[in-house]
Scaffold this motif. Structure first.
Motif, PDB file in Angstrom:
ATOM      1  N   SER A   1       0.691  -0.771  -0.443  1.00 40.72           N
ATOM      2  CA  SER A   1       0.060  -0.172  -0.027  1.00 40.72           C
ATOM      3  C   SER A   1       0.512   1.188  -0.030  1.00 40.72           C
ATOM      4  CB  SER A   1      -0.580  -0.030   1.075  1.00 40.72           C
ATOM      5  OG  SER A   1      -0.125  -0.128   2.537  1.00 40.72           O
ATOM      6  N   GLY A   2       0.406   2.446  -0.418  1.00 35.88           N
ATOM      7  CA  GLY A   2       0.917   3.768  -0.663  1.00 35.88           C
ATOM      8  C   GLY A   2       0.686   4.292  -2.074  1.00 35.88           C
ATOM      9  N   ARG A   3       1.959   4.649  -2.969  1.00 32.82           N
ATOM     10  CA  ARG A   3       1.305   4.902  -4.089  1.00 32.82           C
ATOM     11  C   ARG A   3       0.471   4.256  -5.425  1.00 32.82           C
ATOM     12  NH1 ARG A   3       7.460   6.040  -5.202  1.00 32.82           N
ATOM     13  NH2 ARG A   3       7.844   4.749  -4.323  1.00 32.82           N
ATOM     14  N   LEU A   4       0.901   3.358  -4.738  1.00 36.75           N
ATOM     15  CA  LEU A   4      -0.586   1.878  -5.615  1.00 36.75           C
ATOM     16  C   LEU A   4      -0.795   1.148  -4.164  1.00 36.75           C
ATOM     17  CD1 LEU A   4       0.986  -0.488  -6.349  1.00 36.75           C
ATOM     18  CD2 LEU A   4       2.406   1.022  -8.509  1.00 36.75           C
ATOM     19  N   ASP A   5      -1.821   0.144  -4.703  1.00 37.72           N
ATOM     20  CA  ASP A   5      -2.071  -0.890  -4.154  1.00 37.72           C
ATOM     21  C   ASP A   5      -2.311  -1.847  -5.127  1.00 37.72           C
ATOM     22  OD1 ASP A   5      -3.062   0.966  -2.059  1.00 37.72           O
ATOM     23  OD2 ASP A   5      -4.563   1.070  -2.300  1.00 37.72           O
ATOM     24  N   ALA A   6      -1.466  -3.160  -4.372  1.00 45.30           N
ATOM     25  CA  ALA A   6      -1.000  -4.280  -4.789  1.00 45.30           C
ATOM     26  C   ALA A   6      -1.551  -5.520  -4.024  1.00 45.30           C
ATOM     27  CB  ALA A   6       0.610  -4.288  -5.514  1.00 45.30           C
ATOM     28  N   HIS A   7      -1.559  -6.525  -4.668  1.00 45.72           N
ATOM     29  CA  HIS A   7      -1.695  -7.795  -3.877  1.00 45.72           C
ATOM     30  C   HIS A   7      -1.332  -9.100  -4.483  1.00 45.72           C
ATOM     31  CE1 HIS A   7      -3.825 -10.562  -0.685  1.00 45.72           C
ATOM     32  NE2 HIS A   7      -4.028 -11.498  -2.209  1.00 45.72           N
ATOM     33  N   LEU A   8      -0.481  -9.828  -3.394  1.00 49.37           N
ATOM     34  CA  LEU A   8      -0.325 -10.660  -4.381  1.00 49.37           C
ATOM     35  C   LEU A   8      -1.216 -12.120  -3.281  1.00 49.37           C
ATOM     36  CD1 LEU A   8       3.624 -10.690  -4.594  1.00 49.37           C
ATOM     37  CD2 LEU A   8       1.674 -10.565  -6.020  1.00 49.37           C
ATOM     38  N   ASP A   9      -1.576 -12.829  -3.767  1.00 45.39           N
ATOM     39  CA  ASP A   9      -1.994 -14.126  -3.450  1.00 45.39           C
ATOM     40  C   ASP A   9      -1.288 -15.121  -2.627  1.00 45.39           C
ATOM     41  OD1 ASP A   9      -5.049 -13.171  -3.287  1.00 45.39           O
ATOM     42  OD2 ASP A   9      -5.088 -14.357  -5.466  1.00 45.39           O
ATOM     43  N   ARG A  10      -2.266 -15.840  -1.569  1.00 38.70           N
ATOM     44  CA  ARG A  10      -1.140 -16.533  -0.783  1.00 38.70           C
ATOM     45  C   ARG A  10       0.077 -18.113  -2.080  1.00 38.70           C
ATOM     46  NH1 ARG A  10      -2.321 -20.870   4.279  1.00 38.70           N
ATOM     47  NH2 ARG A  10      -0.791 -22.687   3.695  1.00 38.70           N
ATOM     48  N   GLY A  11       1.261 -18.010  -1.586  1.00 41.17           N
ATOM     49  CA  GLY A  11       1.930 -18.822  -3.208  1.00 41.17           C
ATOM     50  C   GLY A  11       3.353 -18.881  -1.789  1.00 41.17           C
ATOM     51  N   ALA A  12       4.508 -20.013  -2.781  1.00 40.76           N
ATOM     52  CA  ALA A  12       5.399 -20.159  -2.463  1.00 40.76           C
ATOM     53  C   ALA A  12       6.171 -19.014  -3.065  1.00 40.76           C
ATOM     54  CB  ALA A  12       6.420 -21.499  -2.770  1.00 40.76           C
TER      55      ALA A  12
ATOM     56  N   SER B   1       9.837 -14.671  -7.546  1.00 38.74           N
ATOM     57  CA  SER B   1       8.799 -16.337  -7.580  1.00 38.74           C
ATOM     58  C   SER B   1       9.861 -16.718  -8.345  1.00 38.74           C
ATOM     59  CB  SER B   1       7.324 -15.910  -8.774  1.00 38.74           C
ATOM     60  OG  SER B   1       7.675 -15.059  -9.685  1.00 38.74           O
ATOM     61  N   ASP B   2       9.623 -17.511  -8.920  1.00 41.12           N
ATOM     62  CA  ASP B   2      10.807 -18.304  -9.969  1.00 41.12           C
ATOM     63  C   ASP B   2       9.724 -18.163 -11.072  1.00 41.12           C
ATOM     64  OD1 ASP B   2      12.680 -20.384 -10.301  1.00 41.12           O
ATOM     65  OD2 ASP B   2      11.660 -22.780 -10.082  1.00 41.12           O
ATOM     66  N   GLY B   3      10.160 -17.336 -11.484  1.00 39.43           N
ATOM     67  CA  GLY B   3      10.282 -16.851 -13.072  1.00 39.43           C
ATOM     68  C   GLY B   3      10.338 -15.016 -13.107  1.00 39.43           C
ATOM     69  N   GLY B   4      10.547 -15.123 -14.160  1.00 39.54           N
ATOM     70  CA  GLY B   4      10.178 -13.148 -14.249  1.00 39.54           C
ATOM     71  C   GLY B   4      11.403 -12.593 -14.295  1.00 39.54           C
ATOM     72  N   SER B   5      13.042 -13.352 -14.344  1.00 36.38           N
ATOM     73  CA  SER B   5      14.216 -12.990 -14.499  1.00 36.38           C
ATOM     74  C   SER B   5      14.977 -12.122 -13.161  1.00 36.38           C
ATOM     75  CB  SER B   5      14.530 -12.579 -15.675  1.00 36.38           C
ATOM     76  OG  SER B   5      15.538 -12.194 -16.070  1.00 36.38           O
ATOM     77  N   TYR B   6      14.840 -11.283 -13.410  1.00 34.56           N
ATOM     78  CA  TYR B   6      15.500 -10.453 -12.408  1.00 34.56           C
ATOM     79  C   TYR B   6      14.901  -9.421 -11.718  1.00 34.56           C
ATOM     80  CZ  TYR B   6      15.582  -6.560 -15.277  1.00 34.56           C
ATOM     81  OH  TYR B   6      15.596  -5.516 -15.758  1.00 34.56           O
ATOM     82  N   LYS B   7      13.599  -9.957 -12.562  1.00 35.01           N
ATOM     83  CA  LYS B   7      13.011  -8.680 -11.605  1.00 35.01           C
ATOM     84  C   LYS B   7      12.380  -9.260 -10.132  1.00 35.01           C
ATOM     85  CE  LYS B   7       9.913  -4.563 -12.547  1.00 35.01           C
ATOM     86  NZ  LYS B   7       8.653  -4.003 -13.786  1.00 35.01           N
ATOM     87  N   PRO B   8      11.842  -8.434  -9.079  1.00 33.64           N
ATOM     88  CA  PRO B   8      11.026  -8.825  -8.118  1.00 33.64           C
ATOM     89  C   PRO B   8       9.752  -8.926  -8.544  1.00 33.64           C
ATOM     90  CG  PRO B   8      12.016  -6.560  -7.436  1.00 33.64           C
ATOM     91  CD  PRO B   8      12.638  -7.220  -8.951  1.00 33.64           C
ATOM     92  N   LEU B   9       8.666  -9.527  -7.934  1.00 30.69           N
ATOM     93  CA  LEU B   9       7.496  -8.867  -7.727  1.00 30.69           C
ATOM     94  C   LEU B   9       6.580  -7.969  -6.760  1.00 30.69           C
ATOM     95  CD1 LEU B   9       5.931 -12.621  -6.967  1.00 30.69           C
ATOM     96  CD2 LEU B   9       5.982 -12.426  -9.191  1.00 30.69           C
ATOM     97  N   ASN B  10       7.497  -7.833  -5.487  1.00 34.50           N
ATOM     98  CA  ASN B  10       7.132  -6.674  -5.053  1.00 34.50           C
ATOM     99  C   ASN B  10       8.325  -6.079  -4.349  1.00 34.50           C
ATOM    100  OD1 ASN B  10       6.029  -3.773  -4.342  1.00 34.50           O
ATOM    101  ND2 ASN B  10       3.758  -5.928  -4.174  1.00 34.50           N
ATOM    102  N   TRP B  11       8.163  -5.175  -4.268  1.00 32.00           N
ATOM    103  CA  TRP B  11      10.004  -4.354  -3.162  1.00 32.00           C
ATOM    104  C   TRP B  11      10.112  -3.853  -2.076  1.00 32.00           C
ATOM    105  CZ3 TRP B  11       9.199  -3.977  -8.274  1.00 32.00           C
ATOM    106  CH2 TRP B  11       9.567  -2.810  -9.077  1.00 32.00           C
ATOM    107  N   MET B  12      10.387  -2.772  -1.241  1.00 39.03           N
ATOM    108  CA  MET B  12      10.678  -1.701  -0.919  1.00 39.03           C
ATOM    109  C   MET B  12      12.634  -1.775  -0.356  1.00 39.03           C
ATOM    110  SD  MET B  12       8.795   0.218   0.539  1.00 39.03           S
ATOM    111  CE  MET B  12       7.119  -0.638   1.604  1.00 39.03           C
ATOM    112  N   ILE B  13      12.510   0.157  -0.864  1.00 43.88           N
ATOM    113  CA  ILE B  13      13.911   0.381  -0.974  1.00 43.88           C
ATOM    114  C   ILE B  13      14.050   0.977   0.382  1.00 43.88           C
ATOM    115  CG2 ILE B  13      13.959  -0.324  -3.416  1.00 43.88           C
ATOM    116  CD1 ILE B  13      13.790   3.340  -3.530  1.00 43.88           C
ATOM    117  N   PRO B  14      15.836   0.845   0.781  1.00 46.55           N
ATOM    118  CA  PRO B  14      16.088   1.909   1.622  1.00 46.55           C
ATOM    119  C   PRO B  14      15.794   3.051   1.184  1.00 46.55           C
ATOM    120  CG  PRO B  14      17.974   0.668   0.830  1.00 46.55           C
ATOM    121  CD  PRO B  14      16.777   0.724  -0.081  1.00 46.55           C
TER     122      PRO B  14
END
Length: 231
Positions: free
Chosen positions: A13-24, A39-52
């Motif tokens: 939540s923040g500038r946009l809202d996003a949700h990932l359902d339960r999964g490995a 996730s196990d795919g998508g190359s180097y890009k994370p599904l979601n993240w928080m930077i310092p």
């Protein structure tokens, strides 16, 4: 770095809202405080993240979270904004921590220094009868990469880039203006050499009488074999 393999859900939540359902997924917590969800795919890009700068707080699940099977909850808050990442962990499959130490930094193959060395050894690529005068030829505002003498007694100032853009052409133009005041270097012309030259940079260079040369790094290193090509 801490890496956790977990069955989890994610709320952002923040500038946009996003949700990932339960999964490995793979959770990464780096020494700089950043948190990434892969996730196990998508190359180097994370599904979601928080930077310092951000903070990670691990808490016990509330009644609603316990009811759906959550074991612990990670709350990652961004210090400069209201952004928040909430990771509800239902099962930890693996949890590993290892100190990687200081990163020595990425050394790119084909950087300008390598191109400069190769072209200094192969200055005949710039024309028949060309010979090297000096690498890093000095000017009052910094050195031009190569100074060479052409087959007719004139000089060529060569600026080398991995990717040639307008700034590189402007840089060479300034060098030529200063070098051209030395009568020992006249007649003087410029060559802008790069692995790739942007169309706008080529147009500007040619308008100023500067020749553009494309450098094939692999071929210069002897790694390109024309006989192996299909076309």
């Amino acid at each position: 770095m801490r890496v956790v393999f977990a069955n989890c859900s994610v709320e952002y939540s923040g500038r946009l809202d996003a949700h990932l359902d339960r999964g490995a997924r793979l959770l990464m917590v780096k020494a700089d405080g950043s948190v990434l969800v892969h996730s196990d795919g998508g190359s180097y890009k994370p599904l979601n993240w928080m930077i310092p700068p951000c903070t990670l707080r691990v808490r016990e699940p509330n009644e609603d979270e316990l009811a759906i099977g959550a074991q612990e909850v990670w709350e990652v808050s961004q210090k400069k904004t209201d952004d928040e990442l909430v990771i509800r962990i239902f099962e930890i499959i693996g949890d590993y921590t290892h100190q990687l130490g200081m990163e020595p930094g990425l050394v790119k193959d084909g950087v300008e220094a390598h191109l400069q060395k190769l072209l200094a050894e192969q200055v005949d690529r710039l024309g028949e009868g060309v010979s090297l005068v000096r690498r890093e030829f000095p000017t009052p505002i910094g050195p031009v990469d190569l100074m060479v003498r052409d087959g007719e007694g004139g000089h060529i100032a060569v600026e080398i880039k991995r990717r040639g853009d307008i700034d590189g052409v402007e840089q060479l133009t300034r060098y030529l203006d200063l070098l051209g005041r030395d009568p020992l270097l006249t007649p003087l012309r410029g060559v802008f050499a790069a692995q790739e030259i942007k169309p706008q940079a080529r147009t500007l260079a040619e308008d100023r009488g500067i020749e553009c040369v494309i450098l094939d790094y692999d071929e210069m290193r002897g790694l390109d074999h024309p006989e192996d090509r299909l076309f």
